[in-house]
Design an enzyme around this catalytic site. Structure first.
Site, PDB file in Angstrom:
ATOM      1  N   GLU A 140       4.642 -11.744   4.006  1.00  0.00           N
ATOM      2  CA  GLU A 140       4.619 -13.097   3.442  1.00  0.00           C
ATOM      3  C   GLU A 140       4.577 -13.089   1.906  1.00  0.00           C
ATOM      4  O   GLU A 140       4.055 -12.151   1.296  1.00  0.00           O
ATOM      5  CB  GLU A 140       3.399 -13.855   3.987  1.00  0.00           C
ATOM      6  CG  GLU A 140       3.492 -14.049   5.493  1.00  0.00           C
ATOM      7  CD  GLU A 140       2.394 -14.926   6.079  1.00  0.00           C
ATOM      8  OE1 GLU A 140       2.699 -15.700   6.982  1.00  0.00           O
ATOM      9  OE2 GLU A 140       1.234 -14.825   5.632  1.00  0.00           O
ATOM     10  N   CYS A 178       3.582 -14.989  -5.770  1.00  0.00           N
ATOM     11  CA  CYS A 178       2.564 -14.060  -5.299  1.00  0.00           C
ATOM     12  C   CYS A 178       3.259 -13.092  -4.329  1.00  0.00           C
ATOM     13  O   CYS A 178       3.636 -13.488  -3.223  1.00  0.00           O
ATOM     14  CB  CYS A 178       1.483 -14.894  -4.611  1.00  0.00           C
ATOM     15  SG  CYS A 178       0.154 -13.925  -3.967  1.00  0.00           S
ATOM     16  N   CYS A 184      -2.718  -4.036   5.123  1.00  0.00           N
ATOM     17  CA  CYS A 184      -3.479  -3.368   4.069  1.00  0.00           C
ATOM     18  C   CYS A 184      -4.492  -2.424   4.711  1.00  0.00           C
ATOM     19  O   CYS A 184      -5.059  -2.728   5.759  1.00  0.00           O
ATOM     20  CB  CYS A 184      -4.215  -4.406   3.217  1.00  0.00           C
ATOM     21  SG  CYS A 184      -5.097  -3.685   1.814  1.00  0.00           S
ATOM     22  N   CYS A 241     -11.028  -5.217   3.764  1.00  0.00           N
ATOM     23  CA  CYS A 241     -12.097  -6.042   3.170  1.00  0.00           C
ATOM     24  C   CYS A 241     -12.545  -7.084   4.204  1.00  0.00           C
ATOM     25  O   CYS A 241     -11.728  -7.626   4.947  1.00  0.00           O
ATOM     26  CB  CYS A 241     -11.599  -6.722   1.902  1.00  0.00           C
ATOM     27  SG  CYS A 241     -11.063  -5.526   0.667  1.00  0.00           S
ATOM     28  N   CYS A 246     -10.880 -10.885   4.293  1.00  0.00           N
ATOM     29  CA  CYS A 246      -9.448 -11.048   4.028  1.00  0.00           C
ATOM     30  C   CYS A 246      -8.632 -10.970   5.322  1.00  0.00           C
ATOM     31  O   CYS A 246      -8.771 -10.024   6.095  1.00  0.00           O
ATOM     32  CB  CYS A 246      -9.002  -9.958   3.057  1.00  0.00           C
ATOM     33  SG  CYS A 246      -7.230  -9.945   2.740  1.00  0.00           S
ATOM     34  N   CYS A 294      -5.099 -17.458  -1.418  1.00  0.00           N
ATOM     35  CA  CYS A 294      -5.578 -16.078  -1.513  1.00  0.00           C
ATOM     36  C   CYS A 294      -6.256 -15.621  -0.237  1.00  0.00           C
ATOM     37  O   CYS A 294      -7.178 -16.295   0.252  1.00  0.00           O
ATOM     38  CB  CYS A 294      -6.639 -15.986  -2.609  1.00  0.00           C
ATOM     39  SG  CYS A 294      -5.986 -15.643  -4.199  1.00  0.00           S
TER      40      CYS A 294
END
Ligand SMILES: C[S@@+](CC[C@H](N)C(=O)[O-])C[C@H]1O[C@@H](n2cnc3c(N)ncnc32)[C@H](O)[C@@H]1O
Ligand code: SF4
Length: 345
Positions: free
Chosen positions: A91, A104, A111, A115, A118, A338
């Site tokens: 995305e 962005c 990933c 975290c 997220c 975010c």
């Protein structure tokens, strides 16, 4: 399989054109049409038949396919879901301000950093993106704007704040930056590109040595090592103290500063004491702070603090005279803000 044209920096292309005894002007023509005019077909009429045949036999000129476009009803943010050649998805978000946009970009499918706050982290790492998949996000988003919001195709900032840890995929991100920066193409100003990191020290070292003009944002999120360990597991390997010591030694040019991103989570890291400790940690540095109130996503367990609490946090930082911005959650109605990106579908 042919190499993607969008993996080539200007100097890569020049070397290939020279080796094959083609007219040296071909490199400038190609970069101009693809990255300045952002046009995919007309360059074919601007070069000799010989050069065209060589390029078409040697390179793949296709771009990532736009699978779905999500347009925010609230603030004109746009999220793209791209389908890649191996059917992985990724995305990208256009963040509006006035009639311009920041883009962005994602650097990885998923990933590895995991975290705890997220949505991308929940995906795990599927793979790194190639340079052409990074550059392709930019070109496709630009073309979508030109077609769907004519007159608004102005992308003036590039932030690596989408899916993935950009410093964990340094080679592809660096080459994409070189392509964006090239004077022969998009000619994006070096201060208009920002790489955001959770604090991956091997990548920080390469950034400072290989693309030092590109801006850096550090996801800090807590001045306390223990709390940061809970949020960002990589902090156990590369503790905040070591990351900041490393960053402090990097010579910055006069106009350069480091952005410190601070995610605000209700009743976890949003107290006046957290703000005070953060202020003490960053006072006197070339620093900007971006406060990011937590953006919820399906299944998330943290909560966003009230605006009043966020403003009080900022007031404490103001006493340390550190420029601080509260980042608004653009596109959160379509999970485009975010930490809300997830292409695991
Ligand atoms: C998605 S990350 C990508 C860049 C890089 N991996 C990093 O962590 O800095 C971009 C920013 O979004 C923040 N973020 C992640 N999840 C979030 C959430 N649920 N709400 C608000 N911000 C979040 C990250 O901490 C980081 O500052
Ligand atoms: S915040 Fe950044 S480093 Fe952490 S999981 Fe999300 S994308 Fe990865």
């Amino acid at each position: 399989m042919k190499q993607s044209f969008y993996d080539l920096s200007y100097s890569d292309l020049e070397a290939i054109i020279n080796q094959n005894n083609l007219n040296p002007s071909v490199s400038a023509i190609l970069f101009n049409w693809h990255y300045k005019k952002k046009e995919t077909t007309q360059w074919r009429d601007k070069i000799s038949k010989l050069a065209l045949a060589f390029l078409e036999n040697s390179f793949d000129f296709s771009l990532p396919e736009i699978d779905t476009v999500y347009e925010s009803k609230k603030d004109r943010a746009v999220k793209f879901l791209f389908k890649l050649k191996d059917n992985h998805k990724v995305e990208t978000v256009l963040i509006p301000f006035n009639n311009k946009y920041s883009i962005c970009l994602s650097s990885q499918v998923g990933c590895a950093m995991n975290c705890s706050f997220c949505f991308t982290g929940e995906q795990g790492l599927k793979r790194n993106l190639t340079t052409n998949e990074i550059v392709g996000q930019f070109l496709q988003a630009w073309r979508w704007l030109a077609t769907n919001r004519p007159g608004e195709e102005r992308i003036i900032n590039i932030v690596f704040m989408g899916q993935g840890e950009p410093l964990h995929n340094f080679d592809s991100v660096k080459k994409a930056c070189e392509i964006f920066l090239s004077q022969h193409g998009a000619s994006v100003g070096v201060q208009k590109i920002t790489i955001s990191t959770a604090g991956y020290i091997p990548g920080l070292k390469r950034w400072s040595q290989e693309i030092p003009g590109v801006n850096l944002a550090l996801s800090l999120h807590s001045p306390f090592e223990e709390k940061r360990n809970e949020l960002i597991p990589i902090n156990k390997k590369y503790p905040l103290d070591e990351v900041l010591t490393y960053i402090d030694k990097i010579p910055l040019n006069k106009k350069q500063f480091i952005t410190y991103e601070y995610l605000l989570i209700k009743d976890f890291n949003d107290s006046p004491n957290d703000a005070e400790q953060l202020g003490m940690l960053l006072a006197g540095k070339s620093a900007y702070i971006n406060l990011i109130p937590f953006n919820p996503y399906p299944g998330s367990h943290y909560k966003r603090p009230s605006l009043d609490k966020v403003e009080k946090f900022k007031e404490v930082l103001d006493t340390f005279k550190i420029p601080t911005l509260i980042r608004s959650a653009k596109g959160d109605d379509v999970l485009a803000a975010c930490g809300q990106l997830n292409s695991n579908n």
